[in-house]
Scaffold this motif. Structure first.
Motif, PDB file in Angstrom:
ATOM      1  N   GLN A 152      80.911  23.630  45.799  1.00 41.11           N
ATOM      2  CA  GLN A 152      81.133  22.244  45.398  1.00 41.11           C
ATOM      3  C   GLN A 152      82.615  21.904  45.482  1.00 41.11           C
ATOM      4  OE1 GLN A 152      79.645  21.472  41.508  1.00 41.11           O
ATOM      5  NE2 GLN A 152      78.423  19.845  42.366  1.00 41.11           N
ATOM      6  N   ILE A 174      84.419  19.049  47.581  1.00 36.33           N
ATOM      7  CA  ILE A 174      85.273  18.020  46.968  1.00 36.33           C
ATOM      8  C   ILE A 174      86.604  17.960  47.685  1.00 36.33           C
ATOM      9  CG2 ILE A 174      86.550  17.385  44.889  1.00 36.33           C
ATOM     10  CD1 ILE A 174      84.193  18.857  43.378  1.00 36.33           C
ATOM     11  N   ALA A 233      86.310  16.240  50.847  1.00 35.41           N
ATOM     12  CA  ALA A 233      86.183  14.786  50.655  1.00 35.41           C
ATOM     13  C   ALA A 233      87.536  14.166  50.379  1.00 35.41           C
ATOM     14  CB  ALA A 233      85.226  14.498  49.514  1.00 35.41           C
ATOM     15  N   ILE A 234      88.321  14.863  49.548  1.00 35.15           N
ATOM     16  CA  ILE A 234      89.648  14.336  49.219  1.00 35.15           C
ATOM     17  C   ILE A 234      90.493  14.259  50.482  1.00 35.15           C
ATOM     18  CG2 ILE A 234      91.775  14.832  47.968  1.00 35.15           C
ATOM     19  CD1 ILE A 234      89.966  16.153  45.809  1.00 35.15           C
ATOM     20  N   ARG A 262      89.476  13.986  53.469  1.00 37.94           N
ATOM     21  CA  ARG A 262      88.961  12.898  54.299  1.00 37.94           C
ATOM     22  C   ARG A 262      89.484  11.556  53.807  1.00 37.94           C
ATOM     23  NH1 ARG A 262      84.284  15.333  54.666  1.00 37.94           N
ATOM     24  NH2 ARG A 262      83.334  14.184  52.959  1.00 37.94           N
ATOM     25  N   LYS A 301      99.798   8.846  43.420  1.00 34.00           N
ATOM     26  CA  LYS A 301      99.514   9.678  42.255  1.00 34.00           C
ATOM     27  C   LYS A 301      98.182  10.401  42.440  1.00 34.00           C
ATOM     28  CE  LYS A 301      99.174   9.393  37.297  1.00 34.00           C
ATOM     29  NZ  LYS A 301      98.397   8.591  36.368  1.00 34.00           N
ATOM     30  N   ILE A 302      97.226   9.640  42.978  1.00 29.06           N
ATOM     31  CA  ILE A 302      95.905  10.222  43.200  1.00 29.06           C
ATOM     32  C   ILE A 302      96.012  11.394  44.168  1.00 29.06           C
ATOM     33  CG2 ILE A 302      93.660   9.790  44.285  1.00 29.06           C
ATOM     34  CD1 ILE A 302      94.023   6.870  43.138  1.00 29.06           C
ATOM     35  N   LEU A 355      97.404  14.326  42.485  1.00 29.57           N
ATOM     36  CA  LEU A 355      96.407  14.937  41.616  1.00 29.57           C
ATOM     37  C   LEU A 355      95.384  15.713  42.423  1.00 29.57           C
ATOM     38  CD1 LEU A 355      95.755  12.211  38.972  1.00 29.57           C
ATOM     39  CD2 LEU A 355      96.466  14.556  38.552  1.00 29.57           C
TER      40      LEU A 355
END
Lengths: 342, 182, 552
Positions: free
Chosen positions: C491, C495, C498-499, C501, C534-535, C538
């Protein structure tokens, strides 16, 4: 006001208290008529003390002074207390009693509306327990023609404790009719023999019976103007009459007539002015009946079988204790929740 | 003297038997106190008390391990209720615990990457969505526990406070001015 | 002569009714705009069924019922829908509610109005008709009238409430004086719908003209309805108390009048029912009393949605008027603003000044004098309820039947300590309501949480079983398989992908509409960019952080 209703009746707490004070005036007037103006001195002393201690307590409790001082409740406490202690007593007696009533019985319990006990009766109880000797010297009515002090001499006794040369306090005062009755019964006299003594009048004590009548008249005024509800005075007097009546019929030589009980001691002022204190009496109709009947029964028992000459004050205080319980168990059924509905 | 001793011993034995028997016979499954405490707690399952949910906190209180003033969502009122229930003194919030205004989680659907981490974090299954699909919060089921905030890798969840609406507007406690403050 | 009963308590405030009964009901002129709230009835707000810009005809439905306890809303005149938006309404909270604003075209063109023969309607059709025509109780509670006909229990007595016990209000009085025959016609319909036995029309005896007019209308129609003059006492107009006075029956707490075979309607509701069936007109106007501190107190027939300020201007408020009260002085609410719209429940607006309604002196402590208990028509102990409400002891307040309080205000009216008692009860009631809602929500949350725990447990077990099976299978094959990455790891990898991408997409996408921006927009873009940065940061952190997140 923020929300409805936007209209109110003009009735206010101070008006109600003022009317009650007004209703005391016939009794006080007759008191002065039969016993002289000394009572006015103690009423004045008590009033000043009450207002002063009330103001100090309000200040200490950080409450606004003006609206609470002008509600006349302290004044009423003062008057009721002054009327229940002997007028010919040292000035500090009435001051101590009133101060105790206002400070301890009223404000330490939370002030107007929160006191569990009738402040005047607490003040009285404190005095009779702490200073019993001072509480038994009552004035003799003018009509008896005994030795009497004039007003100046009374003032001198009240404020300086000095009596005219050659006179003792016992010579110029007497015990209350109820007290005398009790002592004489103990000495073995019969009721009829005692009643022949000069201090007794037609119904009860000479003079004091008329004062009681004065209070009754004031009480009826309160009753008819709906300041007080009928439950308390009528049930109190009714029960007292019934209990005294039963004993009297059973043994008239040892038990006086019910009317004697009505018109002596604090029965009348108690029925109309003391029991009816809304703060310390039950709120429900049924509760009021139980409260008044209980107070009457206790008054009679204390008067006849107890150690104190009058039982009104202790009966009131004892019943005051029961008020929350009485209220809890006498809640009326509300609209739509009566028995027999769906 | 000896008789008295025997009587006492016999009595003790008898009472012990009665107690032992009733402990077995009238055994209550679970701890009823825990249930009662749990009923008072707001069920946000937020873990702000330091326990992993309302029930564990209730158990801790019942055992006497936890204080009653650790539940911010329950508010001051909640502490009062717990104090009443347990017959202990009321305690104001201690430490960092402070009551907060009620809020519900809101997912900014533009930023959400569909990672399902918040769905796994939500203690009351109030977030719907699937992997790589946009997620959204069922506002009526959200308890405002904020547990979905930390796992979100893109910080797309906010907690807007619930504003007063006409349907849940409340009359306020009347304020009586005893004295005008100048 | 009918024997009347009486209820406990009640008061006799000065009525001030003659102020507004000198002149007949006037029709208020068509205002420039109408603001029609979608919540004008008890229950859920209606759903708007028109769009902004639509042209509507007078009487056209613009809001449909959204639940069982709901009703319809209609256009009070012909015109254009200007907006469907939040607007301040006549509510003590001063909070806005969804309203439809209608700009009249001045032509006042009706929709096609058709009379319906009520005798030919089935009970269901009748109810549906009233629901479609937005008929709600006009006595104040605005309970949808169709629901009052729905009850399956037989109604022996139909009571028409014309008591109008609150001071100042005269709208029902004037309605009965001027439109008695229409009211009687409405009663005929109601009696038919309920199959009621006797019909009693209760009117307080301080309205002799209304009583006479109703008498005349009843005898003109040759009906056996009894017009009963009931003693003037506040709150004699409360439905439950009028029922008690007329029949001697007490509606049990928490029950409906129909449970004891009685149903009660306001006289104005009867008239609107007549209009709905005989004339095909929905409820789009009502009579409202404008009185108090005004030069010309009077009753107006005004369209729903008319601003109160328009009506007050007709009566001319005196200069020292400082607030307006909707409803009577006993139960009314202060309007948050004078331009809020008239709704179906608005029976009266009183212009108030400090001379008319002097502010109450500061409240003193309760002395338990029980004057409130003596006048309470619900036979409660207001002094105890006050104590409980004040100390937030809501459980005890409920035990002492706070829910049976009708908020009539007589307790506060007689209170010698001038305590705003009703306000305390309203406070306690709303707190109790909120707490029970919270309790429900908490119970639901607990249930959902426990189910989730159960589900997780079950999944774990299933996984363990599968694993055990697989292991058993592999052991049987005697092949040592390399361990597969755990679910959490896969998982996490997904994730991270996906990030990545998302990052790539963000980097690729170059906005094309960034030319000629206002400074505000630029600032907004800057802030969004900052957030994105910021994202990303993170996301890198999350990627570096291998430790699976604690979720239990």
């Amino acid at each position: 006001m923020l929300s409805s209703p936007f209209i109110t009746t003009p009735t206010s707490v101070n008006q109600i208290m003022l009317r009650v004070l007004l209703a005391l005036i016939p009794g006080i007037a007759l008191y002065v008529w039969y016993f002289g103006p000394a009572i006015l001195v103690s009423i004045t002393l008590a009033s000043i003390t009450a207002l002063a201690t009330e103001a100090v307590m309000l200040k200490l409790r950080d409450r606004p002074i003006k609206p609470f001082l002008s509600d006349h409740s302290a004044l009423l406490t003062a008057w009721l207390l002054a009327l229940s202690i002997p007028p010919l007593a040292p000035w500090w007696l009435v001051v101590v009693g009133t101060a105790f009533a206002i400070v301890v019985a009223k404000h330490l319990y939370g002030g107007l509306g929160s006191n569990a006990f009738n402040p005047a009766m607490i003040g009285y109880a404190v005095l009779i327990i702490s200073f019993p000797a001072h509480m038994t010297h009552w004035l003799t009515p003018h009509a008896l023609g005994g030795i009497e002090l004039d007003f100046a001499q009374q003032l001198s006794y009240i404020f300086h404790g000095t009596l005219p040369a050659g006179l003792t306090l016992d010579a110029v005062t007497m015990a209350t009719p109820l007290d005398t009755l009790k002592t004489q019964l103990h000495l073995g006299l019969s009721v009829s023999e005692i009643r022949d003594m000069p201090i007794y009048g037609r119904l009860a004590g000479h003079g004091s019976e008329m004062v009681a009548l004065g209070f009754a008249i004031g009480g009826l005024y309160l009753l008819f103007t709906r300041i007080i509800s009928w439950h308390l005075p009528l049930v109190y007097l009714g029960t007292l009459f019934a209990v005294a009546g039963i004993f009297h019929v059973f043994d008239p030589t040892h038990y006086v007539t019910p009317l004697f009980h009505w018109f002596s001691g604090a029965a009348m002022i108690g029925a109309f002015f003391i029991l009816t204190d809304p703060v310390t009496s039950p709120t429900t109709a049924k509760g009021k009946i139980i409260f008044a009947a209980g107070a009457a029964l206790l008054t009679y028992l204390i008067r006849v079988f107890g150690g104190f000459p009058d039982g009104m004050a202790f009966a009131t205080i004892l019943m005051n204790i029961c008020v929350p319980l009485i209220d809890l168990y006498t809640q009326p059924k509300v609209f739509g929740k009566k028995d027999g509905l769906l | 003297m000896i008789t008295a001793l025997w009587v006492m011993i016999a009595l003790a034995a008898l009472l012990g038997l009665v107690l032992g028997f009733s402990a077995v016979r009238f055994k209550i499954e679970g701890n009823p106190l825990v249930e009662k405490i749990d009923a008072v707690l707001p069920q946000t399952q937020c873990g702000q008390c330091g326990y992993p949910g309302c029930k564990p906190y209730a158990e801790a209180i019942a055992k006497g391990e936890a204080d009653i003033n650790l539940c911010p969502p329950g508010g001051d009122d909640g502490i009062h209720k717990l104090a009443d229930l347990l017959g202990v003194e009321y305690k104001p919030f201690g430490g960092d615990a402070k009551p907060k205004a009620k809020a519900v989680a809101f997912i900014d659907e533009q930023t959400c990457i569909g990672c399902t981490l918040c769905i796994q974090a939500c203690p009351v299954d109030a977030i719907v969505g699937a992997a790589k699909q946009m997620h959204t919060v069922i506002a009526s089921e959200c308890t405002g526990c904020e547990l979905c905030l930390p796992p979100c890798p893109v910080d797309c969840i906010s907690m807007p406070a619930i504003e007063e609406r006409l349907t849940d507007w409340k009359w306020k406690h009347p304020v009586i001015t005893l004295r005008k403050i100048a | 002569m009918r024997t009347l009963h009486h209820f406990h308590g009640g008061i006799h405030p000065t009525s001030h009714k003659s102020l507004s009964t000198h002149q007949s009901i006037a029709r208020a002129p068509l205002p420039k705009s109408l603001v029609i709230p979608l919540r004008q009835h008890a229950g859920e707000a209606a759903k708007p069924c028109v769009n902004v810009g639509d042209h509507v005809l007078k009487g056209q439905r613009i809001g449909t019922p959204s639940a069982t306890l709901s009703s319809s809303i209609h256009a009070p005149t012909s015109g254009t829908i200007a907006s469907i938006a939040l607007h301040q309404i006549a509510h003590p909270s001063a909070l806005p509610d969804l309203c439809i604003t209608l700009i009249p075209d001045g032509k006042d063109t009706w929709i096609k109005r058709e009379a319906v023969d009520f005798l030919a309607l089935s009970a269901n059709e009748m109810q549906q008709h009233l629901r479609d025509f937005g008929i709600v109780g006009l006595g104040g509670a605005t309970f949808p009238s169709d629901l009052k006909l729905r009850h399956p229990i037989k109604v022996d007595t139909l009571i028409l409430n014309g008591a109008e016990c609150e001071p100042y209000i005269t709208c029902d009085d004037m309605l009965m004086r001027e439109r008695a025959s229409e009211i009687v016609r409405g009663i005929v319909i109601l009696r038919h719908a309920l199959e009621a036995g006797e019909v009693l029309i209760g009117i307080e005896d301080n309205k002799p003209e209304a009583i006479a007019a109703m008498h005349e209308a009843v005898s003109a129609a040759q009906l056996d309805y009894a017009v009963v003059a009931v003693p003037t006492i506040y709150p004699g107009g409360s439905a439950k108390h009028l029922i008690k006075v007329l029949t001697g029956l007490e509606v049990p707490s928490g029950k409906l009048p129909t449970d004891i075979g009685v149903q009660c309607f306001n006289v104005a509701t009867a008239l609107s029912i007549k209009r709905a069936l005989d004339d095909g007109e929905p409820l789009i106007s009502r009579i409202v009393t404008i009185t108090g501190n005004v030069e010309h107190p009077r009753n107006y027939e005004a369209l729903i949605g008319t601003a109160f300020s328009d009506l007050i201007d007709l009566s001319v408020a005196k200069r020292d008027t400082n607030r307006y009260i909707m409803g009577g002085p006993m139960m009314g609410v202060v309007l948050p603003a004078v331009n809020v719209p008239l709704v179906k429940s608005s029976n009266c607006v009183i212009a108030a000044s400090d001379t008319l309604f002097p502010p109450a002196p500061p409240a003193l402590p309760c002395i338990r004098c029980t004057r409130c208990a003596q006048v309470c028509p619900a036979e409660l102990q207001p002094q105890d309820l006050y104590w409980f409400a004040k100390s937030n002891n809501f459980g005890k307040a409920q035990e002492y039947s706070l829910a049976d309080c009708i908020e009539c205000g007589v307790c506060a009216y007689v209170c010698p300590s001038h305590i705003p008692l009703v306000q305390y009860y309203r406070y306690a009631k709303s707190e109790i309501r909120e707490r029970s809602a919270e309790k429900l929500a908490a119970d639901k949350a607990r249930e959902r949480h426990e189910y989730r725990q159960f589900r997780i447990e079950r999944e774990k077990q299933e996984k363990a079983e599968k694993l055990a099976q697989r292991e058993a299978a592999s052991k049987a094959a005697a092949v040592v398989a390399p361990s597969t990455p755990s679910v959490d790891d896969t998982q996490q990898i997904r994730i991270n992908e996906a990030i990545e991408r998302a990052k790539a997409q963000a980097a690729e996408a170059h906005p094309k509409n960034t030319d000629a921006l206002t400074p505000e927009q630029q600032a907004e873009i800057a802030s969004i960019e900052a957030r994105r940065a910021k994202i990303r940061e993170l996301a890198t952190d999350a990627g570096a952080d291998d430790e699976p997140h604690k979720t239990s």
